[in-house]
Design an enzyme around this catalytic site. Structure first.
Site, mmCIF file in Angstrom:
data_model
loop_
_atom_site.group_PDB
_atom_site.id
_atom_site.type_symbol
_atom_site.label_atom_id
_atom_site.label_comp_id
_atom_site.label_asym_id
_atom_site.label_seq_id
_atom_site.Cartn_x
_atom_site.Cartn_y
_atom_site.Cartn_z
ATOM 1 N N MET A 1 -31.052 54.210 29.908
ATOM 2 C CA MET A 1 -30.369 55.011 30.930
ATOM 3 C C MET A 1 -30.725 56.477 30.759
ATOM 4 S SD MET A 1 -26.579 53.347 30.627
ATOM 5 C CE MET A 1 -26.357 51.619 30.229
ATOM 6 N N ASP B 1 -30.920 48.246 27.316
ATOM 7 C CA ASP B 1 -30.541 49.075 28.458
ATOM 8 C C ASP B 1 -30.988 50.515 28.242
ATOM 9 O OD1 ASP B 1 -29.046 47.270 30.238
ATOM 10 O OD2 ASP B 1 -27.694 47.066 28.538
ATOM 11 N N SER C 1 -27.016 42.113 25.074
ATOM 12 C CA SER C 1 -27.364 43.516 25.281
ATOM 13 C C SER C 1 -26.989 44.357 24.076
ATOM 14 C CB SER C 1 -26.649 44.064 26.510
ATOM 15 O OG SER C 1 -26.813 45.468 26.591
ATOM 16 N N HIS D 1 -31.629 42.126 25.229
ATOM 17 C CA HIS D 1 -31.557 42.992 26.406
ATOM 18 C C HIS D 1 -31.390 44.443 25.952
ATOM 19 C CE1 HIS D 1 -31.045 43.371 30.763
ATOM 20 N NE2 HIS D 1 -30.186 44.344 30.504
ATOM 21 N N MET E 1 -27.187 42.917 39.357
ATOM 22 C CA MET E 1 -26.076 43.531 38.635
ATOM 23 C C MET E 1 -24.748 43.005 39.163
ATOM 24 S SD MET E 1 -27.431 45.423 36.330
ATOM 25 C CE MET E 1 -25.887 46.143 35.751
ATOM 26 N N MET F 1 -32.848 51.744 33.738
ATOM 27 C CA MET F 1 -31.924 52.352 34.702
ATOM 28 C C MET F 1 -32.241 53.842 34.744
ATOM 29 S SD MET F 1 -28.429 50.264 33.824
ATOM 30 C CE MET F 1 -28.888 49.741 32.171
ATOM 31 N N HIS G 1 -34.459 46.936 30.392
ATOM 32 C CA HIS G 1 -33.898 47.233 31.712
ATOM 33 C C HIS G 1 -33.872 48.747 31.913
ATOM 34 C CE1 HIS G 1 -30.012 46.943 34.402
ATOM 35 N NE2 HIS G 1 -31.054 47.406 35.057
ATOM 36 N N ASP H 1 -26.213 40.434 35.132
ATOM 37 C CA ASP H 1 -25.831 41.364 34.065
ATOM 38 C C ASP H 1 -24.564 42.088 34.475
ATOM 39 O OD1 ASP H 1 -25.609 43.314 32.118
ATOM 40 O OD2 ASP H 1 -27.513 44.291 32.562
#
Length: 216
Positions: free
Chosen positions: A36, A34, A7, A32, A138, A67, A65, A176
């Site tokens: 957010m 992330d 990540s 990966h 998660m 979020m 991913h 993860d």
């Protein structure tokens, strides 16, 4: 063989291309990413422009991913930005919108994926797995890197693995949160075949050896 998805949440964003090269050189399988929004999770990270920038400097598969709240609004943009796998959270929208988001992702030629937070039971995600190429469980509360691995999520992983096998689904199972050399074995024993590692990867002195241990 188990796949490893380091990540970039734990990367040095001032030297992101360098760290992406470290991921490639380590023998990892995915990158990966992330995303957010400060609403769905209590942190803000990156958005479409950074995914576009990452895409320009690496040809590794981008495991993005989301979020974010109501991801259906943005899945097309992230697909166009260069995601190879695009994950939405089950908890982020209505079941109808979540299903449509997954269909939209696949229509864009990207692998659709779904994620569940620690408090969401495995049973909630099972009806969506036929639409997915990957399911992410998660093993920390989403939002921040460096948290402690939640071993009590492993029964959930086993339940989802059993469902995937029983229904002959072509769906990878990813975990993860808090994954490292010590916690990877229990993840793999429980049925996960993709491991996200952020802080443990970037803190490792020998990243190739770290990845090889997780892949073994």
């Amino acid at each position: 063989m188990t796949k490893v998805s380091p990540s970039i949440l734990s990367a040095d964003f001032a030297n992101l291309e360098r760290d992406l090269n470290l991921i490639r050189q380590s023998g990892a399988d995915y990158v990966h990413v992330d995303v957010m929004d400060g609403l769905f999770v209590p942190n803000i990270s990156i958005g479409v422009p950074v995914v576009q920038a990452v895409r320009r400097v690496t040809d590794m598969p981008l495991d993005v991913h989301l979020m974010i709240d109501r991801p259906i609004r943005y899945v097309e943009a992230f697909c166009k930005a260069g995601a190879d796998i695009l994950t939405v959270h089950l908890e982020a929208d209505t079941p109808e919108n979540t299903r449509q988001a997954l269909l939209n992702i696949r229509a864009m030629g990207v692998r659709p994926a779904i994620c569940i937070k620690p408090r969401t039971p495995a049973e909630a995600v099972l009806p969506f797995l036929e639409l997915c190429s990957l399911c992410l469980v998660m093993t920390v509360e989403p939002g921040f890197g460096g948290q402690k691995f939640m071993a009590d999520m492993m029964p959930k992983v086993r339940t989802i693995r059993q469902y995937i096998e029983d229904n002959h689904l072509d769906c990878e199972l990813e975990v993860d949160g808090g994954v490292g050399v010590e916690t990877a074995p229990i993840c793999k024993e429980s049925g996960a075949n993709v491991l996200v590692a952020g802080s443990a990867f970037f803190k490792s002195a020998d990243k190739s050896n770290f990845v090889a241990e997780l892949q073994a």
